[in-house]
Design an enzyme around this catalytic site. Structure first.
Site, PDB file in Angstrom:
ATOM      1  N   GLN B 123       0.831  -1.203   0.000  1.00  0.00           N
ATOM      2  CA  GLN B 123       0.000   0.000   0.000  1.00  0.00           C
ATOM      3  C   GLN B 123       0.871   1.260   0.000  1.00  0.00           C
ATOM      4  O   GLN B 123       1.549   1.546   0.984  1.00  0.00           O
ATOM      5  CB  GLN B 123      -0.892   0.004   1.245  1.00  0.00           C
ATOM      6  CG  GLN B 123      -1.742   1.259   1.374  1.00  0.00           C
ATOM      7  CD  GLN B 123      -2.293   1.435   2.782  1.00  0.00           C
ATOM      8  OE1 GLN B 123      -1.793   0.847   3.725  1.00  0.00           O
ATOM      9  NE2 GLN B 123      -3.320   2.257   2.918  1.00  0.00           N
ATOM     10  N   GLY B 124       0.823   1.987  -1.084  1.00  0.00           N
ATOM     11  CA  GLY B 124       1.650   3.194  -1.176  1.00  0.00           C
ATOM     12  C   GLY B 124       0.832   4.458  -1.022  1.00  0.00           C
ATOM     13  O   GLY B 124       0.485   5.112  -2.008  1.00  0.00           O
ATOM     14  N   GLU B 242     -13.439  -1.381   7.980  1.00  0.00           N
ATOM     15  CA  GLU B 242     -12.120  -1.315   8.597  1.00  0.00           C
ATOM     16  C   GLU B 242     -12.171  -0.717  10.008  1.00  0.00           C
ATOM     17  O   GLU B 242     -11.451  -1.114  10.900  1.00  0.00           O
ATOM     18  CB  GLU B 242     -11.256  -0.441   7.684  1.00  0.00           C
ATOM     19  CG  GLU B 242      -9.871  -0.202   8.168  1.00  0.00           C
ATOM     20  CD  GLU B 242      -8.885  -1.188   7.545  1.00  0.00           C
ATOM     21  OE1 GLU B 242      -7.729  -0.819   7.454  1.00  0.00           O
ATOM     22  OE2 GLU B 242      -9.290  -2.311   7.170  1.00  0.00           O
ATOM     23  N   SER B 366      -4.022   7.901  13.322  1.00  0.00           N
ATOM     24  CA  SER B 366      -3.456   7.917  14.678  1.00  0.00           C
ATOM     25  C   SER B 366      -4.567   8.223  15.692  1.00  0.00           C
ATOM     26  O   SER B 366      -5.618   8.743  15.329  1.00  0.00           O
ATOM     27  CB  SER B 366      -2.364   8.975  14.793  1.00  0.00           C
ATOM     28  OG  SER B 366      -2.956  10.257  14.930  1.00  0.00           O
TER      29      SER B 366
HETATM   30  C1  LIG Z   1       3.854  -0.222  11.406  1.00  0.00           C
HETATM   31  C2  LIG Z   1       3.348   0.734  10.391  1.00  0.00           C
HETATM   32  C3  LIG Z   1       2.945   0.280   9.154  1.00  0.00           C
HETATM   33  C4  LIG Z   1       2.511   1.188   8.183  1.00  0.00           C
HETATM   34  N1  LIG Z   1       2.179   0.708   6.944  1.00  0.00           N
HETATM   35  C5  LIG Z   1       1.840   1.585   5.982  1.00  0.00           C
HETATM   36  C6  LIG Z   1       1.594   1.128   4.651  1.00  0.00           C
HETATM   37  O1  LIG Z   1       1.678  -0.066   4.361  1.00  0.00           O
HETATM   38  N2  LIG Z   1       1.283   2.019   3.704  1.00  0.00           N
HETATM   39  C7  LIG Z   1       1.162   3.349   3.988  1.00  0.00           C
HETATM   40  O2  LIG Z   1       0.845   4.107   3.096  1.00  0.00           O
HETATM   41  N3  LIG Z   1       1.388   3.842   5.239  1.00  0.00           N
HETATM   42  C8  LIG Z   1       1.733   2.981   6.234  1.00  0.00           C
HETATM   43  N4  LIG Z   1       1.986   3.449   7.511  1.00  0.00           N
HETATM   44  C9  LIG Z   1       1.982   4.883   7.735  1.00  0.00           C
HETATM   45  C10 LIG Z   1       0.836   5.375   8.586  1.00  0.00           C
HETATM   46  O3  LIG Z   1      -0.334   5.428   7.854  1.00  0.00           O
HETATM   47  C11 LIG Z   1       1.280   6.750   9.128  1.00  0.00           C
HETATM   48  O4  LIG Z   1       2.290   6.506  10.068  1.00  0.00           O
HETATM   49  C12 LIG Z   1       0.169   7.532   9.764  1.00  0.00           C
HETATM   50  O5  LIG Z   1      -0.730   7.978   8.799  1.00  0.00           O
HETATM   51  C13 LIG Z   1       0.715   8.731  10.555  1.00  0.00           C
HETATM   52  O6  LIG Z   1       1.549   9.531   9.779  1.00  0.00           O
HETATM   53  P1  LIG Z   1       3.015   9.913  10.265  1.00  0.00           P
HETATM   54  O7  LIG Z   1       3.689   8.689  10.698  1.00  0.00           O
HETATM   55  O8  LIG Z   1       3.630  10.718   9.206  1.00  0.00           O
HETATM   56  O9  LIG Z   1       2.821  10.799  11.555  1.00  0.00           O
HETATM   57  P2  LIG Z   1       2.456  12.344  11.608  1.00  0.00           P
HETATM   58  O10 LIG Z   1       1.247  12.600  10.811  1.00  0.00           O
HETATM   59  O11 LIG Z   1       3.667  13.164  11.360  1.00  0.00           O
HETATM   60  O12 LIG Z   1       2.067  12.468  13.130  1.00  0.00           O
HETATM   61  C14 LIG Z   1       3.033  12.600  14.184  1.00  0.00           C
HETATM   62  C15 LIG Z   1       2.275  12.830  15.474  1.00  0.00           C
HETATM   63  O13 LIG Z   1       1.506  14.026  15.362  1.00  0.00           O
HETATM   64  C16 LIG Z   1       0.152  13.776  15.607  1.00  0.00           C
HETATM   65  N5  LIG Z   1      -0.684  14.622  14.744  1.00  0.00           N
HETATM   66  C17 LIG Z   1      -0.619  14.787  13.413  1.00  0.00           C
HETATM   67  N6  LIG Z   1      -1.585  15.596  12.982  1.00  0.00           N
HETATM   68  C18 LIG Z   1      -2.297  15.979  14.061  1.00  0.00           C
HETATM   69  C19 LIG Z   1      -3.434  16.808  14.272  1.00  0.00           C
HETATM   70  N7  LIG Z   1      -4.077  17.413  13.255  1.00  0.00           N
HETATM   71  N8  LIG Z   1      -3.896  16.947  15.529  1.00  0.00           N
HETATM   72  C20 LIG Z   1      -3.263  16.331  16.563  1.00  0.00           C
HETATM   73  N9  LIG Z   1      -2.205  15.540  16.435  1.00  0.00           N
HETATM   74  C21 LIG Z   1      -1.717  15.366  15.187  1.00  0.00           C
HETATM   75  C22 LIG Z   1      -0.028  12.317  15.270  1.00  0.00           C
HETATM   76  O14 LIG Z   1      -1.137  11.765  15.948  1.00  0.00           O
HETATM   77  C23 LIG Z   1       1.267  11.711  15.762  1.00  0.00           C
HETATM   78  O15 LIG Z   1       1.195  11.488  17.132  1.00  0.00           O
HETATM   79  C24 LIG Z   1       2.433   2.568   8.474  1.00  0.00           C
HETATM   80  C25 LIG Z   1       2.806   3.017   9.738  1.00  0.00           C
HETATM   81  C26 LIG Z   1       3.261   2.138  10.693  1.00  0.00           C
HETATM   82  C27 LIG Z   1       3.671   2.668  12.022  1.00  0.00           C
END
Ligand SMILES: Cc1cc2nc3c(=O)[nH]c(=O)nc-3n(C[C@H](O)[C@H](O)[C@H](O)COP(=O)(O)OP(=O)(O)OC[C@H]3O[C@@H](n4cnc5c(N)ncnc54)[C@H](O)[C@@H]3O)c2cc1C
Lengths: 368, 383
Positions: B123-124, B242, B366
């Site tokens: 999934q990208g 989901e 999240s």
């Molecule tokens: C184990 C794992 C597997 C994954 N697999 C995939 C995959 O296969 N394909 C894919 O596309 N993605 C994947 N992901 C990515 C996942 O979807 C993202 O990690 C997620 O969407 C959060 O984005 P980020 O990590 O950039 O965190 P950020 O968005 O940078 O968030 C960092 C922190 O800030 C908080 N935050 C952000 N925005 C707000 C807001 N508006 N209000 C309050 N708090 C906020 C977040 O809750 C978090 O605590 C995976 C992630 C993990 C950990």
């Protein structure tokens, strides 16, 4: 639970809610508190007419035979408007005790009919202020000793007292104002009074004697514990609504404070807490209805009370914070909810206590 | 073909349970890591032969055609027995999207290959600058003749190093008033010169997710699913089931069972403080399960779930984390030790559980994002 049972519960909830709302909701609780902290006799009769006190009493004994889940529905509605009437005391304790020990006694009908209210006295206080081994005696038709933590003692027409008789444990009925009975009131946070009773040769009528008494008492206390949990669930739900309404309308920095993310996330957490508590407590009550094993019933009652107290504490305390200074005044209703939660949490054991009981009951069940 | 939905819940549950218990390879139960396909291929073949690879897909496409109630039972049993979900991104995400929005040619071509795992999907969606704010994604796809040419980068792509294909959200129109517009849903083969995959090592030392770089990578135009520039709404449309699944109690229940065995073995219950914290966690799981039951009943009555279902995910993931933290506490001085700890006749990998619980509050939206959603959509709080 099938869908027609669900429908019955929904109707019951609606009629209890209408009844309380028509009577003035939480405003009524404030008036009664300011008038000295009792309950309203008319309300007792209205509740009786709606069948409230008889929900768990079998139909053969003049009740509705709907079970504890239905009792929980009513208790939730009592909690929503923080009604001071002793609904849980009556359904859980006095009727809980009598329907198990002497279902044909005339007091049953009077309790179900709202003609009388009986307080139940079984705990005793030791020299250090904590609970003590029971020493209250019943001999030759008279009570000697004392009882503590008696809810509704000031306004009840009589007392169901659990005492030690010559031939084993007894449940006796002492009328309010009987000779040699004195009631010391201990004022509670919500304005109600908890009673400390002392008996010196107080005449009392024997209702039940023997081995069945401790078991019936234990089960009635479990019922009341779970119903108090339901009362706290209703209380928490309403306290949350009040806080939610407040953060939507109070403005600071030219915006409703409910637009700030910190406040929003706290509100969500309280909401989730309320929903988890409601589901957990309702499930526990429904399971208690079909459960006969005393250990399992203890576990379920404690599960309910532990959850409800945790939620109510969190919700009412955070709700004060969300109100700011007005939350700290007596003017706003939210404070009434906090105070009522304090009393209901302490009564019959708080969350830490019930987690312990829950754990022990679970261990004993597993060892069975 | 069996009409599973016509069975009683109890009958169906038994059918599923019996199959898993009889057929699922013991060595794959409760795998602590995400397996590569080769590791679980023998199980996938059994499942495929049985026709049970895609429980949610309609039968006409080779699925089991389960309704929501039966689907929940299927997943409950799967998690209860510790059955690995396998490489199911194709099943869970691409397949349903193609079924809903794809052309007949796309269905005929891709769906059987998903079922047989001839194609293995990743999934990208996420990018370095597009996590919670997914619509901020920048990876570009431009039409050149019969092809899309893709440039940009994806990240956190789970198991991209063991996938043959990637489904992705890409920007096909950079000049739109709102960033949710101009996004399309594309399928692309991984095995080509323009695609480079670099694995990322996780906290637990596994290589589960990757960075994927696109440098003039190509995919045929017919690999666009749905309309051009309409990918955002399509991707969102998929999420409704989901949301209850991700809030299911099983992960926390399994962890609690492990915690109890482990703590008992280690004598941790002699400590009243530990007992209380265990009781708290256990009651958190029980009462969550009651709430989950309420939402599941809604599904069984055929109702659609509201945004409030997200509260399940918030509660259960945080609870799962607390349970695994208690495992570490119960482990005492072994709390930092990698690998299974033996206690009597049970062995518990305390750290693996702890690590497994960490990202549950990050992915799938999240927990902070879930709280944002609940505060607006359920509590009606203002912006
Ligand atoms: C184990 C794992 C597997 C994954 N697999 C995939 C995959 O296969 N394909 C894919 O596309 N993605 C994947 N992901 C990515 C996942 O979807 C993202 O990690 C997620 O969407 C959060 O984005 P980020 O990590 O950039 O965190 P950020 O968005 O940078 O968030 C960092 C922190 O800030 C908080 N935050 C952000 N925005 C707000 C807001 N508006 N209000 C309050 N708090 C906020 C977040 O809750 C978090 O605590 C995976 C992630 C993990 C950990």
């Amino acid at each position: 639970m099938n869908s027609s049972d669900q429908e019955d519960l929904r109707l019951l909830r609606e009629s209890a809610r209408t009844l309380f709302d028509r009577a003035g909701g939480s405003g009524r609780a404030r008036k009664l508190r300011d008038a000295g902290g009792g309950w309203d006799g008319n309300m007792i009769r209205e509740l009786a007419e709606a069948g409230v006190f008889g929900v768990t009493v079998p139909e053969d004994n003049g009740g509705l035979g709907m079970g504890l889940a239905a009792g929980g529905v009513i208790a939730e509605e009592v909690g929503r408007v923080i009604a001071p009437e002793p609904v849980v005391v009556t359904i859980g304790l006095s009727l809980g005790l009598l329907r198990r020990l002497c279902p044909d006694h005339a007091k049953m009908e009077q309790l179900v009919g709202g003609e009388t209210v009986l307080a139940v006295a079984w705990l005793e206080r030791g020299p250090n202020g904590g609970p003590a081994e029971a020493s209250c005696r019943y001999a030759d038709g008279k009570l000697t000793g004392g009882k503590a933590w008696v809810v509704g003692a000031s306004d009840a027409q009589g007392f169901l007292v659990v005492a030690e008789g010559d031939a084993g444990p007894v449940v006796v009925l002492a009328e309010a104002g009987a000779d040699g009975l004195s009631v010391e009131e201990r004022r509670q946070a919500d304005g109600s009074a908890m009673g400390e009773l002392s008996f010196s040769g107080t005449p009392a009528e024997e209702l039940a004697i023997g081995g069945a008494v401790p078991g019936a008492l234990a089960e009635a206390v479990k019922d009341a514990t779970a119903l108090a949990a339901a009362e706290l669930v209703g209380l928490s739900a309403r306290a949350f609504e009040i806080a939610l309404e407040y953060i939507k309308t109070r403005e600071q920095f030219d915006k409703p404070i409910g637009s700030f993310q910190v406040i929003q996330h706290r509100a969500v957490d309280l909401n989730v807490m309320c929903e988890v508590a409601q589901s957990g407590v309702r499930e526990a009550l429904a399971l208690m209805d079909s459960e006969t094993d005393p250990k399992a019933r203890a576990r379920l009652a404690s599960r309910a009370k532990a959850r409800a107290v945790t939620a109510a504490k969190k919700v009412t305390r955070d709700a004060i914070q969300l109100h700011g200074a007005v939350g700290y005044t007596d003017e706003f209703d939210i404070g009434l909810y906090l105070n009522r939660a304090l009393v209901l949490s302490a009564w019959l054991g708080d969350d830490a206590y019930h987690r312990r009981i829950w754990f022990e009951a679970r261990e004993e069940e597993a060892a069975q | 073909m069996t009409d599973w939905n016509a069975m009683s819940d109890a009958e169906f549950r038994k059918e599923v349970r019996d199959f898993f218990e009889a057929e699922y390879p013991e060595e794959l139960r409760h795998l602590p890591h995400r397996p590569k396909f080769a590791e679980i291929e023998h199980w996938h073949r059994k499942l495929h032969a049985k026709g049970w690879v895609a429980p949610a897909w309609p039968t006409e496409y080779g699925g089991m055609g389960l309704n929501a109630a039966k689907l929940l039972i299927f997943y409950e049993e799967q998690q209860r027995w510790g059955v690995n979900r396998g490489r199911d991104m194709g099943i869970q995400m691409v397949g349903p999207l193609i079924i809903k929005f794809g052309t007949q040619e796309q269905k005929d071509y891709w769906l059987p290959r998903i079922l047989s795992c001839e194609d293995i999907w990743c999934q990208g969606y996420s990018e370095p600058g597009a996590g919670s704010d997914l619509a901020n994604l920048r990876t570009r796809a431009e039409i050149e003749g019969d092809e899309f040419v893709i440039n940009g980068q994806k990240i956190w792509t789970t198991m991209a190093h063991d996938a043959t294909h990637i489904f992705m959200l890409v920007r096909t129109d950079p000049d739109t008033p709102k960033k949710q517009q101009g996004i399309s849903f594309l399928l692309a083969p991984m095995d080509q010169p323009g695609v480079e995959v670099r694995t990322i090592t996780t906290l637990s030392g596994e290589t589960e997710f990757c960075e994927v770089f696109f440098d003039n990578a190509r995919t045929p135009r017919e690999n666009l699913v749905g309309e051009l520039n309409k990918g955002w709404t399509m991707a969102k449309a998929l999420l409704s089931f989901e949301r209850i699944f991700i809030g299911s109690p099983s992960l926390a229940q399994n962890a609690l069972g492990q915690l109890e065995n482990f703590a008992r073995g280690r004598g941790a219950f002699e400590d009243p403080v530990f007992r209380d914290r265990f009781a708290q966690a256990a009651l958190d799981v029980e009462d969550h399960a009651a709430l989950y039951g309420r939402f599941a009943d809604q599904l069984k009555r055929g109702e659609t779930l509201g945004a409030d279902v997200s509260m399940l995910k918030i509660w259960v993931t945080e609870c799962f984390q607390r349970i695994t933290e208690l495992m570490i506490e119960a482990a005492g001085a072994d709390g930092g030790t990698i690998g299974p700890l033996q206690v009597g006749n049970v062995s518990v990998d305390v750290l693996a559980s702890f690590y497994k619980a960490r990202p549950t509050t990050i992915y799938g939206g999240s927990n902070e994002i879930q709280r944002n959603i609940l505060s607006k959509a359920v509590l009606g709080l203002p912006s």
